[in-house]
Design an enzyme around this catalytic site. Structure first.
Site, PDB file in Angstrom:
ATOM      1  CB  SER A 144      -0.841  -0.029   1.279  1.00 29.26           C
ATOM      2  OG  SER A 144      -1.426   1.219   1.551  1.00 29.26           O
ATOM      3  CE1 TYR A 157      -5.127  -1.530   4.328  1.00 26.66           C
ATOM      4  CE2 TYR A 157      -3.898   0.475   3.861  1.00 26.66           C
ATOM      5  CZ  TYR A 157      -4.527  -0.668   3.416  1.00 26.66           C
ATOM      6  OH  TYR A 157      -4.567  -0.949   2.067  1.00 26.66           O
TER       7      TYR A 157
HETATM    8  P1  NAP Z   1     -11.834  -4.965  -1.189  1.00 25.28           P
HETATM    9  O1  NAP Z   1     -12.518  -4.356  -2.360  1.00 25.28           O
HETATM   10  O2  NAP Z   1     -12.354  -4.675   0.175  1.00 25.28           O
HETATM   11  O3  NAP Z   1     -11.723  -6.570  -1.385  1.00 25.28           O
HETATM   12  C1  NAP Z   1     -11.157  -7.353  -0.363  1.00 25.28           C
HETATM   13  C2  NAP Z   1     -11.232  -8.829  -0.711  1.00 25.28           C
HETATM   14  O4  NAP Z   1     -10.620  -9.603   0.342  1.00 25.28           O
HETATM   15  C3  NAP Z   1     -12.657  -9.356  -0.839  1.00 25.28           C
HETATM   16  O5  NAP Z   1     -12.700 -10.364  -1.831  1.00 25.28           O
HETATM   17  C4  NAP Z   1     -12.936  -9.980   0.538  1.00 25.28           C
HETATM   18  O6  NAP Z   1     -13.964 -10.935   0.435  1.00 25.28           O
HETATM   19  C5  NAP Z   1     -11.542 -10.568   0.854  1.00 25.28           C
HETATM   20  N1  NAP Z   1     -11.197 -10.760   2.271  1.00 25.28           N
HETATM   21  C6  NAP Z   1     -11.164  -9.827   3.267  1.00 25.28           C
HETATM   22  N2  NAP Z   1     -10.784 -10.385   4.425  1.00 25.28           N
HETATM   23  C7  NAP Z   1     -10.539 -11.701   4.161  1.00 25.28           C
HETATM   24  C8  NAP Z   1     -10.123 -12.805   4.955  1.00 25.28           C
HETATM   25  N3  NAP Z   1      -9.860 -12.681   6.265  1.00 25.28           N
HETATM   26  N4  NAP Z   1      -9.968 -14.003   4.359  1.00 25.28           N
HETATM   27  C9  NAP Z   1     -10.228 -14.144   3.035  1.00 25.28           C
HETATM   28  N5  NAP Z   1     -10.623 -13.152   2.237  1.00 25.28           N
HETATM   29  C10 NAP Z   1     -10.800 -11.941   2.799  1.00 25.28           C
HETATM   30  O7  NAP Z   1     -10.320  -4.541  -1.195  1.00 25.28           O
HETATM   31  P2  NAP Z   1      -9.413  -3.972  -2.386  1.00 25.28           P
HETATM   32  O8  NAP Z   1      -9.516  -2.504  -2.377  1.00 25.28           O
HETATM   33  O9  NAP Z   1      -9.639  -4.757  -3.619  1.00 25.28           O
HETATM   34  O10 NAP Z   1      -7.985  -4.325  -1.771  1.00 25.28           O
HETATM   35  C11 NAP Z   1      -7.324  -5.546  -1.998  1.00 25.28           C
HETATM   36  C12 NAP Z   1      -5.963  -5.461  -1.323  1.00 25.28           C
HETATM   37  O11 NAP Z   1      -5.284  -4.322  -1.824  1.00 25.28           O
HETATM   38  C13 NAP Z   1      -6.025  -5.264   0.181  1.00 25.28           C
HETATM   39  O12 NAP Z   1      -4.939  -5.935   0.785  1.00 25.28           O
HETATM   40  C14 NAP Z   1      -5.890  -3.766   0.343  1.00 25.28           C
HETATM   41  O13 NAP Z   1      -5.412  -3.394   1.591  1.00 25.28           O
HETATM   42  C15 NAP Z   1      -4.898  -3.480  -0.749  1.00 25.28           C
HETATM   43  N6  NAP Z   1      -4.882  -2.110  -1.240  1.00 25.28           N
HETATM   44  C16 NAP Z   1      -6.018  -1.483  -1.661  1.00 25.28           C
HETATM   45  C17 NAP Z   1      -5.921  -0.178  -2.168  1.00 25.28           C
HETATM   46  C18 NAP Z   1      -7.104   0.598  -2.665  1.00 25.28           C
HETATM   47  O14 NAP Z   1      -6.969   1.812  -2.873  1.00 25.28           O
HETATM   48  N7  NAP Z   1      -8.263  -0.020  -2.884  1.00 25.28           N
HETATM   49  C19 NAP Z   1      -4.694   0.437  -2.219  1.00 25.28           C
HETATM   50  C20 NAP Z   1      -3.563  -0.227  -1.756  1.00 25.28           C
HETATM   51  C21 NAP Z   1      -3.666  -1.502  -1.267  1.00 25.28           C
HETATM   52  P3  NAP Z   1     -14.847 -11.350   1.727  1.00 25.28           P
HETATM   53  O15 NAP Z   1     -15.354 -10.080   2.344  1.00 25.28           O
HETATM   54  O16 NAP Z   1     -15.943 -12.229   1.179  1.00 25.28           O
HETATM   55  O17 NAP Z   1     -13.945 -12.109   2.627  1.00 25.28           O
HETATM   56  C1  GCO Z   2      -7.005   5.182   3.181  1.00 28.87           C
HETATM   57  C2  GCO Z   2      -7.073   4.237   2.037  1.00 28.87           C
HETATM   58  C3  GCO Z   2      -5.700   3.688   1.692  1.00 28.87           C
HETATM   59  C4  GCO Z   2      -5.750   2.859   0.443  1.00 28.87           C
HETATM   60  C5  GCO Z   2      -4.474   2.288  -0.035  1.00 28.87           C
HETATM   61  C6  GCO Z   2      -3.456   3.289  -0.399  1.00 28.87           C
HETATM   62  O1  GCO Z   2      -7.955   5.221   3.962  1.00 28.87           O
HETATM   63  O2  GCO Z   2      -6.038   5.949   3.257  1.00 28.87           O
HETATM   64  O3  GCO Z   2      -8.000   3.226   2.214  1.00 28.87           O
HETATM   65  O4  GCO Z   2      -5.047   3.150   2.756  1.00 28.87           O
HETATM   66  O5  GCO Z   2      -6.715   1.864   0.525  1.00 28.87           O
HETATM   67  O6  GCO Z   2      -3.976   1.264   0.771  1.00 28.87           O
HETATM   68  O7  GCO Z   2      -2.398   2.684  -1.052  1.00 28.87           O
END
Ligand code: NAP
Ligand code: GCO
Length: 264
Positions: A144, A157
């Site tokens: 992240s 986080y």
């Molecule tokens: P999201 O839309 O909330 O999707 C999360 C996924 O993880 C869902 O499929 C959820 O399904 C599953 N999940 C959550 N907890 C779990 C558990 N304990 N065991 C198994 N599955 C689980 O999240 P996203 O934004 O796509 O993010 C995916 C990853 O990228 C995360 O690690 C997040 O921190 C990271 N990330 C996101 C962003 C962003 O801006 N969106 C940026 C940087 C990093 P269920 O709820 O059915 O379990």
């Molecule tokens: C926040 C966001 C972020 C992003 C992401 C950034 O509240 O600042 O959710 O943490 O999800 O991980 O890279």
């Protein structure tokens, strides 16, 4: 010739029911890999399976909470029995809780660290022995901006994703000699359900202030999409990255390079 093909490879993408995980699984499948994925909710699992089927992608989907070592062991054994030993693991499942640190309960802090940091340890530990026997392996940890930066309300986080960056480097250090490459992808701000509250329209129809803030902080002047992660994931999963190890590939539209807009 440079080889981005994943033909014949078996990939497990955790939390790939929707969002970033789904796009990464789609990309790995399009590059030739056989896909297994998991999530916790039966409803999410069924919707995702239907969506993969609509795209013509065969998948094995599992209900498995990545924080539960026994559930993970069962899932990995079932994947090995039906698809073969896992070549590619993407530790994508993750959650966030936006709560000021002094108001956050220790149980809430622990839950975030459990899913975002301890679970990648659990799942990696379950697949590394197979990778060692097979003679190669790729582990991609979804990090992240918060692996590098802090901000209000995301102490757990940021602590977890900072830790995940170092777990990535440690797996690379400890298992690089076994031809295992462990790298991270560090997405910038990506439009998914996780970040939906930060993009909600105001009552008067205007942008959420955080939405405008992110646009101004991002040289690309937009939120990322899950599709932006597809190419980087295929690169890190393929032989094209065989000498890349312990690296975090930030896919952030330039956020980490930018000091921010100068005041008018
Ligand atoms: P999201 O839309 O909330 O999707 C999360 C996924 O993880 C869902 O499929 C959820 O399904 C599953 N999940 C959550 N907890 C779990 C558990 N304990 N065991 C198994 N599955 C689980 O999240 P996203 O934004 O796509 O993010 C995916 C990853 O990228 C995360 O690690 C997040 O921190 C990271 N990330 C996101 C962003 C962003 O801006 N969106 C940026 C940087 C990093 P269920 O709820 O059915 O379990
Ligand atoms: C926040 C966001 C972020 C992003 C992401 C950034 O509240 O600042 O959710 O943490 O999800 O991980 O890279």
């Amino acid at each position: 010739m440079v080889n981005f093909s994943l033909k014949g490879k078996v990939a497990l993408v955790t939390g790939a029911a929707y969002g970033i995980g789904f796009a990464i699984a789609q990309a790995l499948a399009e590059a030739g890999a056989q896909i297994a994925f998991n999530c916790r909710s039966t409803e999410h699992l069924e919707t995702a399976k239907a969506e993969y089927a609509r795209l013509g992608i065969p998948v094995r989907g599992y209900i498995c909470d990545v924080t539960k070592e026994e559930e993970v062991a069962q899932m990995v054994a079932d994947i090995e029995a039906h698809l073969g030993v896992i070549d590619i693991l993407v530790n994508n499942a993750g959650i966030i809780k936006r709560i000021p640190m002094t108001e956050m309960k220790v149980e809430e802090f622990r839950q975030v660290v459990d899913i975002d940091l301890t679970a990648p340890f659990i799942v990696s530990k379950a697949v590394i022995p197979g990778m060692i026997k097979k003679g190669h392996g790729k582990i991609i940890n979804v990090c992240s901006m918060m692996s590098e930066l802090g901000r209000e309300t995301v102490s757990a986080y940021a602590a977890a994703k900072g830790g995940l960056k170092m777990l990535t480097r440690n797996i690379a250090s400890e298992y690089g000699a076994y031809n295992i490459q462990c790298n991270g992808i560090g997405p910038g701000y990506i439009a998914t359900p996780q970040t939906a509250p930060l993009r909600e329209k105001q009552a008067d129809g205007s942008r959420h202030p955080f939405d405008s803030f992110i646009i101004s902080k991002t040289p690309a002047a937009r939120w990322g999409t899950p599709e932006d992660l597809m190419g980087p994931a295929v690169f890190l999963a393929s032989d094209a990255s065989n000498f890349v190890n312990g690296h975090i590939l930030y896919v952030d539209g330039g956020i980490l390079a930018y000091i921010g807009k100068q005041p008018k």
